[in-house]
Structure formats: C-alpha cells, structure tokens
Design a protein around this motif. Structure first.
Motif, mmCIF file in Angstrom:
data_model
loop_
_atom_site.group_PDB
_atom_site.id
_atom_site.type_symbol
_atom_site.label_atom_id
_atom_site.label_comp_id
_atom_site.label_asym_id
_atom_site.label_seq_id
_atom_site.Cartn_x
_atom_site.Cartn_y
_atom_site.Cartn_z
ATOM 1 N N VAL B 81 -13.092 74.891 82.734
ATOM 2 C CA VAL B 81 -13.885 76.057 82.351
ATOM 3 C C VAL B 81 -13.925 76.981 83.563
ATOM 4 C CG1 VAL B 81 -16.293 76.687 81.918
ATOM 5 C CG2 VAL B 81 -15.204 74.922 80.551
ATOM 6 N N PRO B 83 -14.618 80.339 85.413
ATOM 7 C CA PRO B 83 -15.459 81.528 85.218
ATOM 8 C C PRO B 83 -14.762 82.789 85.712
ATOM 9 C CG PRO B 83 -16.238 80.257 87.096
ATOM 10 C CD PRO B 83 -15.009 79.559 86.591
ATOM 11 N N GLY B 87 -17.792 85.445 85.350
ATOM 12 C CA GLY B 87 -18.660 84.304 85.145
ATOM 13 C C GLY B 87 -18.567 83.690 83.763
ATOM 14 N N ARG B 88 -17.606 84.182 82.975
ATOM 15 C CA ARG B 88 -17.447 83.624 81.632
ATOM 16 C C ARG B 88 -15.985 83.235 81.383
ATOM 17 N NH1 ARG B 88 -18.309 88.130 78.852
ATOM 18 N NH2 ARG B 88 -18.884 89.248 80.739
ATOM 19 N N LEU B 89 -15.774 82.468 80.288
ATOM 20 C CA LEU B 89 -14.406 82.164 79.877
ATOM 21 C C LEU B 89 -13.714 83.432 79.405
ATOM 22 C CD1 LEU B 89 -15.028 78.943 77.765
ATOM 23 C CD2 LEU B 89 -13.652 79.097 79.839
ATOM 24 N N LEU B 97 -11.383 77.404 73.306
ATOM 25 C CA LEU B 97 -12.193 76.190 73.484
ATOM 26 C C LEU B 97 -12.895 75.824 72.184
ATOM 27 C CD1 LEU B 97 -13.515 73.945 75.117
ATOM 28 C CD2 LEU B 97 -15.235 75.586 75.868
ATOM 29 N N VAL B 111 -13.463 66.701 73.890
ATOM 30 C CA VAL B 111 -13.161 67.673 74.940
ATOM 31 C C VAL B 111 -14.211 67.551 76.047
ATOM 32 C CG1 VAL B 111 -12.911 70.113 75.502
ATOM 33 C CG2 VAL B 111 -12.152 69.272 73.272
ATOM 34 N N VAL B 112 -13.757 67.285 77.259
ATOM 35 C CA VAL B 112 -14.654 67.242 78.414
ATOM 36 C C VAL B 112 -14.423 68.513 79.232
ATOM 37 C CG1 VAL B 112 -15.210 66.041 80.563
ATOM 38 C CG2 VAL B 112 -14.703 64.730 78.491
ATOM 39 N N ALA B 113 -15.469 69.309 79.376
ATOM 40 C CA ALA B 113 -15.368 70.554 80.142
ATOM 41 C C ALA B 113 -15.615 70.245 81.619
ATOM 42 C CB ALA B 113 -16.396 71.551 79.638
ATOM 43 N N PHE B 114 -14.850 70.861 82.485
ATOM 44 C CA PHE B 114 -15.138 70.700 83.918
ATOM 45 C C PHE B 114 -14.841 72.005 84.621
ATOM 46 C CE2 PHE B 114 -10.864 70.416 85.780
ATOM 47 C CZ PHE B 114 -10.097 70.181 84.639
ATOM 48 N N ALA B 115 -15.501 72.197 85.784
ATOM 49 C CA ALA B 115 -15.383 73.450 86.524
ATOM 50 C C ALA B 115 -14.318 73.309 87.604
ATOM 51 C CB ALA B 115 -16.716 73.805 87.154
ATOM 52 N N GLN B 127 -10.803 64.759 90.175
ATOM 53 C CA GLN B 127 -12.140 64.178 90.001
ATOM 54 C C GLN B 127 -12.422 63.814 88.535
ATOM 55 O OE1 GLN B 127 -14.296 67.357 91.781
ATOM 56 N NE2 GLN B 127 -13.538 66.852 93.813
ATOM 57 N N THR B 128 -12.006 64.692 87.635
ATOM 58 C CA THR B 128 -12.277 64.420 86.219
ATOM 59 C C THR B 128 -11.489 63.197 85.765
ATOM 60 O OG1 THR B 128 -12.659 66.777 85.903
ATOM 61 C CG2 THR B 128 -12.304 65.465 83.919
#
Lengths: 352, 352
Positions: B81, B83, B87-89, B97, B111-115, B127-128
């Motif tokens: 995800v 930004p 700051g948005r998709l 998404l 679905v796992v969201a990650f930054a 990390q994910t």
C-alpha cells in the motif's frame, strides 16, 4: 511440518490420541489426516473440517515446524474493503487504510483486507476470523442498526471503529471526526468572509453522519448570529444530478440572484453535493465565491480541482488512534475520541 | 498451544531435541523458550529470533493446537500500500485493491496489506514474507530499475504484477493496460470529432508508462492522417501548476487562439495534466470542447467532475487476471496480458 513417525506416536503416553485415532474419529484414512495437517489446500473443505474437528475433540497435538512458529508471531487485524464509492474505497477510506498500514509495523501488527458479502453483513467477518489470519478488526462505515458491533461483542472479538458506533457508543472503542464541529467552522468562516445568508445542502434525514453535519450548520448559524432560518436547507442523495437540482432549489429559496454579490452561501454535507452547488451557481450565471460561497466536506481531489473550500478530516490521526485503542491491554475500559477537522480554504469561499 | 510436559519430552526418542536443549542452545531459560513458543508477542524480538533459530537448528518440534492448524489453511498474498498519491493509493490502485479483495474468496486466498519501507524498496517484502502470513505478492507501480522483481525471483517467491515488469517482461507474470492503445484511441476519437491539430501533454521522458502513452499519440497522428508534428508536445511533472504552465505553452505553439473553434486539441498522459490543460484553455478565454478538445487518462472523479473525456482502465479485469496468473499451477510458464482500455466521452471533446 513433518508427519510424526509411527515410532514417535507410539512412544507418547497411552492417554494421548494418535493420528490413527483421529483418522478413525473422522472416518478417513491416516494419509488423509496427514494431508489435512501438512497440505490442507489439497484436501476438500468438508473433509478438512471433519479432520480438524476430530483433532480438536481428541486434543491431538501433531508436531510443528519452526516456520509455523514464525507465522504464530504475526498478529493481524481485518479491514473490510467495501466498494461503496463506485467500486472503490474512496478518498477517506483509501487514506485511512494507507495510514493504518503505514502505522502497523510500529505495533507489530498486519492488516488483512477482505471484501463484504453482499447478502450478509457479518459473513465476511465470520469467514475472515475462521481463516485464523486475524485477531481482531478495524471497522469503518458505521451506521444505525449496524449488526457488526453486536456480532463482534457477542463473539468477544476485539475491534475498534473509525466512525462512531452509533447504537452502542458507550460499549465500544471508536475514533471519529467531529463533523458537527466541521460544519460549525465552515459557517463561522463564511460569516467571517461576509456571507450572511448561509443555506445547507445535505442528505435525506436519518443518516447519522448527515444529521450530525446538519446540526453543525444550525449551531454555526446561531453562533455567528446569522438570521438564516434552519429551514433554508435542501436534501439530495449522493448523486450529482440530484445534488445540482436540490442546490438550484436552495439558491432559489435563498434568493441568490436578487441579493448582493458575496452575501449568499451554501454549506454542504459532502464534496459531491458541493459540486452540484457549484454547477447550480454557474447555471444561474453567477460565480462561485465572488457571488455565492460554497463549502464542501472531505477535501477530495475534486475539491482541489474545482477550487472548492472544504472540511478536511485528520485521517492519519484517526488511524493512529484506532491502533492505540485496538491494542490497549485487555480489560481497558471502552474509550472514544472525537477529532477536530480543519478547513481547507479555496476560491469558492472568497467573495468578490 | 500447550507447552510439552517434561514427561512427554522425556519420552521422545533420544535423538530428538528437547525444550531444555533449545534453552541451552539459545542461552535462555526454559521458561523463555516456552514463552517464545506460546506468547511470542511478550518476548523481545532479538530473544525470539535466537530461540526460533535454535528451534530450527535442533529441529525441535513442539506441539501445535487445532487453532494453529486452522490458521495453516489460510493462504494470502501481500499487496504494498504505497501512499504515492498524496498519502493515498489513488483512483486506480484503490479500485485494483478492492477488485483483488472482492475476487479473492473465489480462490480461497486473502490479501495482506503492507506499507513500503521508505529507505529500502524490498524491506517491506522481506518483512511481510518473514511474518509467515503470505505465500506470494501482487506488485503494482512497476518502473525501470525496480529491484523488487529480481529480489522475488532470486528468493523464488511467487508474484504477479499489475503493470509490466519493464526490465524482465519475459521472465515474469504480469497484466497491464495498453496505454499506447488508449492514446491511439483518444487521437482517433478527436480526429473523428473534427479536431485536426492534436498536441500532447506528457511527463518528462524516461518514465516507461509516460513514454508508452506518448508513443500512442504518435501512432494516433499517423493512423488518423493528422499533420501535427510529433514535436508539438510539452512536458510537466504530475503537478497542477506545472501542468497549467506547460499546457499554456503547448496551446501557444499549436496556435489555439488563432485557429477556428473546434480544430485544436490536447491529449494528456493523466487527468491531472488534463486539468492543467482545461485551466490553460479557460485562461485564454476559450471553452474546453467547443474551442479546444482535451482528453485525459484514468477517468478519475476529477474527470467526471470537470466533464473531461478520459481513457478508462479495465481495472476489475486486471485484478481477475492477476489472481489467475499468481495461482496458476507451479511450473506454468510466465504469462503476460495487455488489456485494452476504453474511452469515456464527455463535453471536453465535443466541438461547438
């Protein structure tokens, strides 16, 4: 994960269930139990359920690999991705999801997105919980009669809500933006700029968010000492043509064409309604801002493109508060927080 | 999960590691090993890593609960995800998404969201993956020199990309929208409506998406037999003021004010650039559509609000294709798909 060998199974205490016991109890072969434990994706769902039920009933404890232990460390919260804005999350929830995700690593948590089941509001929550992927939920888009908080409370599933839990505000953890204060600030700003007849364009009564924003407009009129009657309001659903029509009727009732430039204004419950107001102003041959002030709500891309003054929600603060509340130690009393919005001022509230 | 009792640990074969062996190897107490296995969230990260390393090295196999077995069934893909849109998709990835998530249950996937980690492009992926929550990834926002596909290929992590994997198109699975075809269609539409001088407002050369769209404009000029030179183009970064300035220079070079109404047009690489073009047209006292045609790209809310004709991406089709490709059986050769966009026609390409 490796399947326990017959030798090691045999060497456990007599009172402990073996893989053979599970196979018998589930009415499947030993190989099927092994598959269910090692390659669950290859086993038909009803069979898998039967095997896992037997595992649970007999308290069978197979071996686990280090990889699975690592997985155990991941805690995650579910977030319902509701395509309610023309197949998208829309401006506010897009930003909220991004901010939740950006702030998640600080808490060692992950975000699992899931879609709503259109026929059953809690089904997506039930299924996501059953997947074992999540420990709790972050809710959004709350409304009156929302069955989700009751279901989550009844099942003792931790959750926090972005948006008041309108029916059970005192039982739950939530963070919201004070829309009433936002509208009050919008009216104060318009009065400050010299607009004296300030009407309201909102949604039909009954939506808690919309009713709250309308109350802010009424507050604002009183606070600024404006004489506009609280009846000088029109309603439209979230649709551009309807909004334009309703805004036209409102401008007519406010007498916008007869009054001096810069004395009439319209505050709106959303940027889309405000876009309708801008169109209605132009349709009368008037100029937004110079002749008629217009203020929207949400400070979307459309507001920026149309030079529309709009109420701006502190979404990043809301996301951070949501994690704090969700991850508070067990036993912490329910807590709620109302955040103050700000106003992004543009040409649509600048009189000539 | 319950901690193995000393009795059951003792009863395992002599060659099998015990919890005491793990504690010794990790240099921690037996209780800390137990905590690491049962309440990993309560153990400091470095200690936890040391214990899990020892567990792995000694092939220690503790017991597992049925709840953990249920968790094993959930397969999930990570989605970054980013930004990157204030700051948005942003419009397209918000929709992507949502469509991924809506289509996920059909495949039994989550679905796992990650930054993203701003300092290290692959760190979020690493990390994910280490969290054990995901089995693969869905990429977006691909670019030249993108380190993510190489890292994922090197670590044999399954992935699919929305957006061409520009540097390794033949090694990877991706689905993209044919932007070049979209610009070609935009020029054909403008020529069809009688506009004969069609300039291009794009991003600075070097972005693969932008260069592709510019090539579509050049194609379109040739296909429609228009005499506009492929030099009649201006560039701006994705910023409204810059876009408005660049559009003004382009309109000047195209001679928009001297030419008959409805003969000049500008096709743009994005809706934001097109918004700049609309402003530049109005700044010359001209009317979009009637005097100067304008076409944008992405069919965002802003395009709808500004009555801007725009190229529309089939995002739901892209999401469905992404799952099909990611979940194809192992050993399936890399596959790619280019989807055809459509054109949403509005007033900005309607000559007077």
């Amino acid at each position: 994960m490796s399947e326990p060998s017959p030798a090691s199974t045999a060497s456990t205490a007599a009172s402990r269930a073996t893989i053979v016991d599970v196979a018998k109890a589930a009415g499947v072969s030993r190989q099927t139990v092994s598959n269910a434990l090692n390659r669950p994706d290859r086993v038909a769902a009803p069979t898998l359920e039967r095997v896992l039920d037997a595992v649970e009933r007999l308290r069978f404890t197979p071996m686990v690999s280090a990889q699975q232990l690592r997985r155990q460390r991941a805690s995650a919260a579910g977030f319902e991705v509701n395509p309610s804005h023309q197949g998208r999350l829309g401006h506010i929830l897009d930003e909220f999801l991004v901010e939740l995700t950006v702030d998640a690593p600080r808490h060692g948590i992950h975000v699992v997105a899931f879609a709503p089941d259109p026929t059953d509001v809690v089904a997506g929550y039930r299924q996501t919980l059953a997947s074992g992927l999540v420990d709790g939920f972050v809710l959004a888009d709350t409304r009156h009669g929302d069955p989700r908080p009751d279901w989550l409370l009844a099942h003792e599933v931790p959750f926090v809500s972005f948006g008041r839990v309108w029916d059970r505000p005192e039982l739950t953890r939530w963070v919201d933006v004070d829309g009433r204060a936002g509208l009050r600030a919008a009216v104060a700003h318009l009065a400050d700029r010299g607009y004296v007849h300030v009407g309201f364009l909102g949604w039909p009564a009954g939506s808690p968010v919309g009713d709250d924003r309308r109350a802010g407009w009424v507050d604002g009129l009183a606070a600024a000492g404006l004489t506009t009657s609280p009846d000088e309001a029109e309603e439209a659903v979230q649709d551009l043509d309807e909004a334009t029509g309703a805004a036209g009727r409102l401008l007519d009732r406010l007498g916008a064409v007869r009054r001096p430039a810069g004395s009439t204004a319209v505050v709106c419950a959303s940027d889309l309604l405000a876009l309708g107001a801008l169109r209605a102003v132009r349709a009368l041959g008037l100029e937004p801002g110079r002749d008629v002030g217009v203020v929207g709500f949400d400070d979307t891309d459309v507001a920026a493109a149309m030079q529309l003054t709009s109420v701006h929600q502190p979404v990043a603060d809301a996301a951070r508060a949501a994690w704090r509340m969700l991850l508070a130690p067990a036993g912490t009393p329910p807590v709620a927080q109302l955040l103050e919005p700000t106003l992004t001022v543009r040409a649509s509230s600048t009189p000539g």
